[in-house]
Structure formats: structure tokens, C-alpha cells
Scaffold this motif. Structure first.
Motif, PDB file in Angstrom:
ATOM      1  N   GLU A  87       0.848  -1.358   0.010  1.00 13.51           N
ATOM      2  CA  GLU A  87      -0.016  -0.062  -0.019  1.00 13.51           C
ATOM      3  C   GLU A  87       0.938   1.316  -0.066  1.00 13.51           C
ATOM      4  N   GLN A  88       1.951   1.123   0.537  1.00 14.88           N
ATOM      5  CA  GLN A  88       2.878   2.367   0.584  1.00 14.88           C
ATOM      6  C   GLN A  88       3.477   2.450  -0.729  1.00 14.88           C
ATOM      7  N   ARG A  89       3.700   1.654  -1.307  1.00  8.90           N
ATOM      8  CA  ARG A  89       4.212   1.823  -3.035  1.00  8.90           C
ATOM      9  C   ARG A  89       2.876   2.277  -3.808  1.00  8.90           C
TER      10      ARG A  89
ATOM     11  N   HIS B 200       0.613   4.168  -2.865  1.00  9.75           N
ATOM     12  CA  HIS B 200       0.495   5.388  -2.333  1.00  9.75           C
ATOM     13  C   HIS B 200       1.586   6.503  -2.910  1.00  9.75           C
ATOM     14  N   ASP B 201       2.970   6.084  -2.990  1.00 16.64           N
ATOM     15  CA  ASP B 201       3.897   6.714  -3.482  1.00 16.64           C
ATOM     16  C   ASP B 201       3.741   6.656  -4.841  1.00 16.64           C
ATOM     17  N   THR B 202       2.963   5.984  -5.755  1.00 19.08           N
ATOM     18  CA  THR B 202       2.813   6.083  -7.168  1.00 19.08           C
ATOM     19  C   THR B 202       1.651   7.099  -7.574  1.00 19.08           C
TER      20      THR B 202
ATOM     21  N   THR C 236       1.031   9.391  -5.543  1.00 20.64           N
ATOM     22  CA  THR C 236       1.540  10.772  -5.118  1.00 20.64           C
ATOM     23  C   THR C 236       2.527  11.376  -6.481  1.00 20.64           C
ATOM     24  N   ASN C 237       2.879  10.438  -7.051  1.00 21.20           N
ATOM     25  CA  ASN C 237       3.982  10.846  -8.108  1.00 21.20           C
ATOM     26  C   ASN C 237       2.761  11.238  -9.227  1.00 21.20           C
TER      27      ASN C 237
ATOM     28  N   ILE D 203       0.140  12.607  -8.857  1.00 19.99           N
ATOM     29  CA  ILE D 203      -0.576  14.012  -8.438  1.00 19.99           C
ATOM     30  C   ILE D 203       0.548  14.984  -8.637  1.00 19.99           C
ATOM     31  N   ALA D 204       1.706  14.486  -8.320  1.00 14.97           N
ATOM     32  CA  ALA D 204       2.844  15.705  -8.636  1.00 14.97           C
ATOM     33  C   ALA D 204       3.090  15.822 -10.083  1.00 14.97           C
TER      34      ALA D 204
ATOM     35  N   ALA E  28       0.266   1.285 -10.248  1.00 12.79           N
ATOM     36  CA  ALA E  28       0.922   0.236  -9.496  1.00 12.79           C
ATOM     37  C   ALA E  28       0.045  -1.139  -9.284  1.00 12.79           C
TER      38      ALA E  28
ATOM     39  N   SER F 219       5.123  -1.017 -12.029  1.00 11.97           N
ATOM     40  CA  SER F 219       4.261   0.076 -12.287  1.00 11.97           C
ATOM     41  C   SER F 219       3.969   0.465 -13.838  1.00 11.97           C
TER      42      SER F 219
ATOM     43  N   LEU G  32      -5.642   7.571  -3.503  1.00  9.64           N
ATOM     44  CA  LEU G  32      -4.846   8.238  -2.206  1.00  9.64           C
ATOM     45  C   LEU G  32      -5.513   7.643  -0.798  1.00  9.64           C
TER      46      LEU G  32
ATOM     47  N   SER H 120       6.307   9.282  -0.494  1.00  9.78           N
ATOM     48  CA  SER H 120       5.081  10.359  -0.677  1.00  9.78           C
ATOM     49  C   SER H 120       5.451  11.494  -0.275  1.00  9.78           C
TER      50      SER H 120
ATOM     51  N   ASN I 232       8.487  13.063  -2.378  1.00 10.50           N
ATOM     52  CA  ASN I 232       7.870  13.345  -3.431  1.00 10.50           C
ATOM     53  C   ASN I 232       7.043  14.611  -3.526  1.00 10.50           C
TER      54      ASN I 232
ATOM     55  N   THR J 285       7.634  18.547  -5.256  1.00 12.49           N
ATOM     56  CA  THR J 285       6.631  18.958  -6.118  1.00 12.49           C
ATOM     57  C   THR J 285       6.135  20.115  -5.806  1.00 12.49           C
TER      58      THR J 285
ATOM     59  N   PHE K  80      10.366  -2.487 -10.418  1.00 13.93           N
ATOM     60  CA  PHE K  80       9.479  -1.640 -10.071  1.00 13.93           C
ATOM     61  C   PHE K  80       9.941  -0.167 -10.103  1.00 13.93           C
TER      62      PHE K  80
ATOM     63  N   GLN L   1       9.906   3.763  -9.471  1.00 15.47           N
ATOM     64  CA  GLN L   1       9.326   4.507  -8.743  1.00 15.47           C
ATOM     65  C   GLN L   1       9.646   6.165  -8.892  1.00 15.47           C
TER      66      GLN L   1
ATOM     67  N   ALA M  96      -1.434  14.876  -0.442  1.00 13.38           N
ATOM     68  CA  ALA M  96      -0.557  13.565  -0.725  1.00 13.38           C
ATOM     69  C   ALA M  96       0.642  13.717   0.489  1.00 13.38           C
TER      70      ALA M  96
ATOM     71  N   MET N  85       0.318   8.165   7.345  1.00 14.06           N
ATOM     72  CA  MET N  85       0.815   6.480   7.086  1.00 14.06           C
ATOM     73  C   MET N  85       2.144   6.527   8.209  1.00 14.06           C
TER      74      MET N  85
END
Lengths: 288, 296
Positions: free
Chosen positions: A15-17, A19-21, A23-24, A26-27, A39, A74, A256, B4, B7, B11, B66, B68, B280, B287
Motif C-alpha cells: 500500500e505504501q508503494r 501511495h507513492d505511485t 503521489t507521483n 498528483i505531482a 501500481a 508500475s 490516495l 510520498s 515526492n 513537487t 518496479f 518509482q 498527498a 501513514m
């Protein structure tokens, strides 16, 4: 029991991964030519449980168990982004809807044939070259012309022409004087071609494109599989427009929240296991 | 730290800088000759989380590892040289350029270029008035003969001069950039022709203070800003700046080319993108809080 603890922890990491994806995504909501990333999670390979420690005739199989989950890959969603008009002569946008005879693609660019074969829609990309001479692909068409007349992508990579050379404007010719023809050729006010047409690549296996940063994609595998796109089969390039990011803000916000809550749910399971272990270790067989 | 959070932090920094640029444009909405700054975004670096070959399972679409991403950054910052609107002032030393060109200015011995036409006539010791920018830098011009044609040396080279308007005359400038001293009886004597530069490679111009632009590498000047209005065609006739769709308007000023509506929309978009990134970030923070609360 410990097995379940690790399963829940794996869920948290996944879930962390995710969430990071998100976030990217959104960025890059304002990044021209950005493609939303998804992801994909996959469960751990199934293991077979069977009852042990019983006599031979009572031996029983319990069934399969997936002892966890992991973020497998991803992948980019190659849906067409909206075209934004700028009027800048160095802005170009690709409208990619490549037809493959006999195949109908859905909105996500996927097609499943009658016998279950899955195929993906080829994508058209601008072809650029980094300063080091490596070939990269991009949909971010906000180019600029440097002092030597080379057409360059936003990160500084050189835009290539159909001959595979870096596209260069002749001295004294401005990009504002040129207009793009239907075949990707830039021509001056009299209609005379200036240089060779821009090289638009057709990538038949878009999921072999790996993000390289600076708005570029790298093709993993044999470059020979990437061919020059044919402008008659669903590729269009427009000047004075750029392709906006295809990230959906509402969907990203919801995903998110979902990722965060799923993370929390897994954490609660970890805590339950902790309580159970606490009972087993400290309370069972306690005297007095 | 939580990826997150990193990131979103990257941004938000980039969005803030874009907002600063939009803010600068909006602040200069009423600045004569100001050219709007433009910018865009691109995605920042990616790193690959290593995966073993065993993870290349059936149904997987992408190659091993993967990927990122780490946010977005500003890219492609430049200037937009689109035409600004004209405002009539009636002041004879106010000049506006129509088309894609710049005035050439002698700024402390160096060549600089500008579109801000708020010029003035500064009295000189020798009598007469020198045509300068608002900051007092003289405008570069070339000598002309009484017929108004450019004076050429032995090898066809033009002779550089500055515009000095004699006492008792008024300055008149035609669309081609030739400056005349006009007496009360209407008799006009040419004083010189303003040096005009067509912008060929806008990326080679660096804005400095006082609305001036300079060319970083002087050797590339002709490639970046081409001299126009003095050369001859095949028949020996002068090619006017009109051939490049450039004209000079006396008594007008060019307003900034900032599009206020587009800037406002940009501000709103930046604000929303910033909010989403902040969302985010706080979600990433929550988290970390959840992970912290495992043992509580």
C-alpha cells in the motif's frame, strides 16, 4: 501465526508503494505529456497447506494460501491527454490512435481476441536523443530552439528527424516562420520543406517503455521493434498545442485515501497478531 | 522517510517557483516592453526498485523492476516575445516596435537590446539632445545621407552613430526607423537610422535589469538577433525593416504582453495542484503515524 504477521506487513509495504505511485501522479498533474501510472499488486505464489502430525490415513490437505502481496510493476496508462492550445510555434502534440487491422481496442488501449489473446494498442512518440547519444521517447512536446537552431525537448534532449539526425533549423530561420505539414514536415511560408520531417516512432509494445526521468521514456529490449510511424494510420501531430497530463485529480484523490486506509487496515491486523502473540507468550500457562 | 512525503515536497517546491514566475508576470502587467516569462513542468528522476528474475511472472506487462518516481520539476523556462498592445501617448520620444524586433542600445560599452520604448532626449554639452533609454543609455544608429539612405564605407560597411537632435528642431521617426530633425517650417533633415535587430533565437537572449536583454556569447550575436534595415538586395536597393514585418510607431508605447486572464487561470491551477500535493504529503505523514502506532 507468525505467517499472518508477515502477510499483513507485506500488505502495508504494498500500500505504501501504491501511495507513492499516486503521489507521483498528483505531482505530475501539470506535466505536459505525462502518462498516469498504475501500481499493480500481485499475491505471493500460492502455497499448499496440509495437516501434519496425524496418522497416515487421516492425512488431510487444508488448501492453498497466499502468504502475502507485493507491488509487482508500475505501468503507464497511455490514454490520450487533452490538447491545450498555446499558439507557441515550438509546441507540438501527438494525437495517437493507431489502428491495427482487425483489432478493436477499448478505452485503455487493450484488446482481447475471441481466443483470449491480449494485445495492446501501439503508441506514437516523439523520438529524441540525449546529449550522450542515447535514444529516448517522449510525449511532452513543449520544445524550444537553442542558439544553434537545434530543436530540443524540455529536458534538453535533441529532437530527431526522419533521417535519425538531430533536427536543426538553418541559420536565420525562426521556428515562428515554420508550419507543420500533415506528414510531420516543417515548411516555411512558401511551403518549401525545411530539413527532414520529425521522426515520430511507433511503439508496438508500449509497456516495454520504462520511464527515464526528465519526461523521457527508454525502450527496454530490442530498439528494432520501434518503427517510424505512418501518418496515414491514426497518428496526427499538431503545432501550437501541447498534450496535457492525463492524470485524473478526482480519481487520484480517492485512490490516495483508499491506499492510506488499506495501509491502516493492515496495521490493525499487525496489532491483532501482536495481541494474540502477547496472550500466547505471557498469559498461557501463567500461574497465580 | 516516506517516499510520498519526499515526492510531494519536491513537487510543492516546483509549484511554488512556477507561482513565483506567474507572480512576476502579473506584477509587470503594466511595465512597458515587459515580456512574459513562460515555463513548464517535467517529471523528475525515477529509480528502479530491484526485483529478481523470478518476479517475471505470467501476465506481467512491463520489464523487470518496479519504477518509482520522485515528483515534478520546472523545465523549459523562457520568454514569450509575442506582440503587446499599443498605447498612444503622443510623446515624440516614445517608440513602439510592431513585429519581432528589438532596439539596440549601448549600455556602458556593451550591446544590449530592448523593446521598452520609453526613450528620452537628454541635452548634451555640445548642444542638441541625445536619444537615450529612460536609464540614459544611447540608442545605436547608423549614418544616413541627406536622401535618407544608409552611408556605406569602402567595403560596404555601415557607419555607426548616435542620434543627436539639434536645438530648434523636433524629432520625427518614420516606420522604417529613420530619424529626422524637423524644423518649424516642415523641412526635415535625416539624422540617422535606428539599428534594429530581428529576434531569430529567442532562447539566446538573457534578460538583465532595466528591461534590457543581452546576448551571453557576443560572437553569436548575429545568429541570435539579426541586424535588419541596413542591408541591400541583389539590385542594390535597401531592404527596409518592413520586409521582416517590422515597423516603428512614434508616439506609442508597447504594453507588456502578459495575459491577465491566462495568468489568473494559471494561479488557480497551481493552487489546486499545490493543495493536492499537500494532501498527498499529509496522507504520507498519516501513514508514518499509523506505522508508529503499531506498538502503542
Amino acid at each position: 501465526m507468525i505467517r499472518g504477521l508477515h502477510t499483513a506487513a507485506a500488505g502495508m509495504i504494498t500500500e505504501q508503494r501504491k501511495h507513492d505511485t499516486i503521489t507521483n501522479n498528483i505531482a505530475n498533474i501539470m506535466t505536459p505529456g505525462y502518462k498516469q501510472t498504475h501500481a499493480v499488486a500481485r499475491s505471493f505464489p500460492e502455497i499448499m497447506l496440509s495437516l501434519t502430525g496425524v496418522s497416515e490415513d487421516q492425512k488431510r490437505q487444508i488448501g492453498g494460501l497466499n502468504a502475502g502481496v507485493f507491488a509487482e510493476e508500475s505501468i503507464a496508462v497511455y490514454a490520450q491527454g487533452t490538447l491545450v492550445q498555446t499558439g507557441r510555434s515550438a509546441d507540438f502534440a501527438i494525437v495517437s490512435n493507431i489502428n491495427v487491422p482487425g483489432v478493436t481496442f477499448d478505452a485503455s488501449g487493450k484488446s482481447v481476441s475471441a481466443n483470449g489473446e491480449v494485445s495492446y494498442q501501439p503508441q506514437a512518440m516523439f523520438t529524441v536523443e540525449t546529449a550522450g547519444g542515447e535514444r529516448r521517447y517522449t510525449r511532452g512536446g513543449q520544445f524550444s530552439v537553442d542558439t544553434e537552431g537545434y530543436l530540443r525537448a524540455s529536458g534538453g534532449a535533441y529532437v530527431l528527424d526522419a533521417g535519425g539526425a538531430r533536427y536543426q533549423l538553418p541559420a536565420g530561420v525562426k521556428i515562428d516562420d515554420l508550419s507543420l505539414q500533415a506528414d510531420g514536415q516543417l515548411a516555411d511560408a512558401n511551403g518549401a520543406a525545411i530539413g527532414q520531417p520529425l521522426l515520430i516512432s511507433r511503439v508496438d509494445q508500449p509497456y516495454q517503455l520504462v520511464r527515464d526521468g526528465n519526461g523521457l521514456f527508454r525502450y527496454e529490449g530490442d530498439e528494432a521493434a520501434v518503427t517510424a510511424a505512418n501518418f496515414t494510420d491514426g497518428v496526427e501531430v499538431r503545432q501550437g498545442y501541447y498534450e496535457a497530463s492525463n492524470v485524473d485529480a478526482a480519481q487520484a484523490s480517492v485512490s490516495l485515501m483508499a491506499a492510506q486506509r488499506a495501509y491502516e487496515a493492515n496495521q490493525v491486523i499487525v496489532k491483532y497478531y501482536d495481541q494474540t502473540l502477547n496472550k500466547a507468550v505471557n498469559e498461557i500457562g501463567r500461574m497465580g | 522517510m516516506n517516499p510520498s512525503i519526499i515526492n510531494a515536497m519536491n513537487t510543492m517546491g516546483s509549484l511554488q517557483r512556477r507561482l513565483d514566475i506567474v507572480g512576476e508576470n502579473m506584477a509587470n502587467m503594466d511595465t512597458v516592453g515587459y515580456k512574459q516569462r513562460t515555463t513548464s513542468f517535467e517529471d523528475l528522476l525515477y529509480n528502479a526498485k530491484q526485483q529478481s528474475e523470478k518476479l517475471q511472472l505470467d501476465g506481467r506487462l512491463s520489464p523487470q523492476n518496479f519504477n518509482q518516481g520522485w515528483g515534478a520539476k520546472l523545465a523549459n523556462t523562457g520568454l514569450s516575445f509575442t506582440q503587446g498592445a499599443f498605447k498612444e501617448t503622443g510623446v515624440p520620444s516614445d517608440l513602439a516596435i510592431e513585429g519581432n524586433a528589438l532596439f539596440e542600445v549601448l549600455a556602458d560599452g556593451e550591446r544590449a537590446y530592448t523593446r521598452a520604448g520609453t526613450f528620452k532626449l537628454s541635452p548634451t554639452n555640445a548642444g542638441g539632445s541625445l536619444l537615450t533609454t529612460a536609464e540614459g543609455y544611447p540608442l545605436a544608429a547608423v549614418q544616413v545621407n541627406p536622401a535618407g539612405n544608409v552611408v556605406r564605407g569602402a567595403n560596404g560597411a555601415v557607419v555607426e552613430t548616435q542620434i543627436v537632435v539639434p536645438v530648434g528642431t523636433r524629432m520625427h521617426i518614420d516606420a522604417n526607423g529613420t530619424v529626422y530633425a524637423q524644423k518649424a517650417n516642415g523641412e526635415a533633415t535625416p539624422l540617422g537610422r535606428l539599428r534594429m535587430r530581428e529576434i531569430v533565437r529567442a532562447d539566446g537572449l538573457t534578460p538583465v535589469n532595466n528591461h534590457l536583454f543581452v546576448v551571453a556569447n557576443a560572437a553569436e550575436t548575429e545568429q541570435i538577433v539579426r541586424s535588419i534595415g541596413t542591408e541591400l538586395d541583389a539590385d542594390g536597393n535597401e531592404i527596409g525593416i518592413g520586409a521582416y514585418n517590422v515597423a516603428i510607431r512614434q508616439g506609442f508605447l508597447e504594453q507588456s504582453n502578459v495575459d491577465i486572464a491566462a495568468s489568473m487561470v494559471d494561479v488557480l491551477q497551481m493552487q489546486r495542484a499545490y493543495q493536492l500535493a499537500a494532501r498527498a504529503l499529509s496522507s504520507g505523514d498519516a501513514m508514518m503515524g499509523i506505522a508508529n502506532a503499531i506498538r502503542s
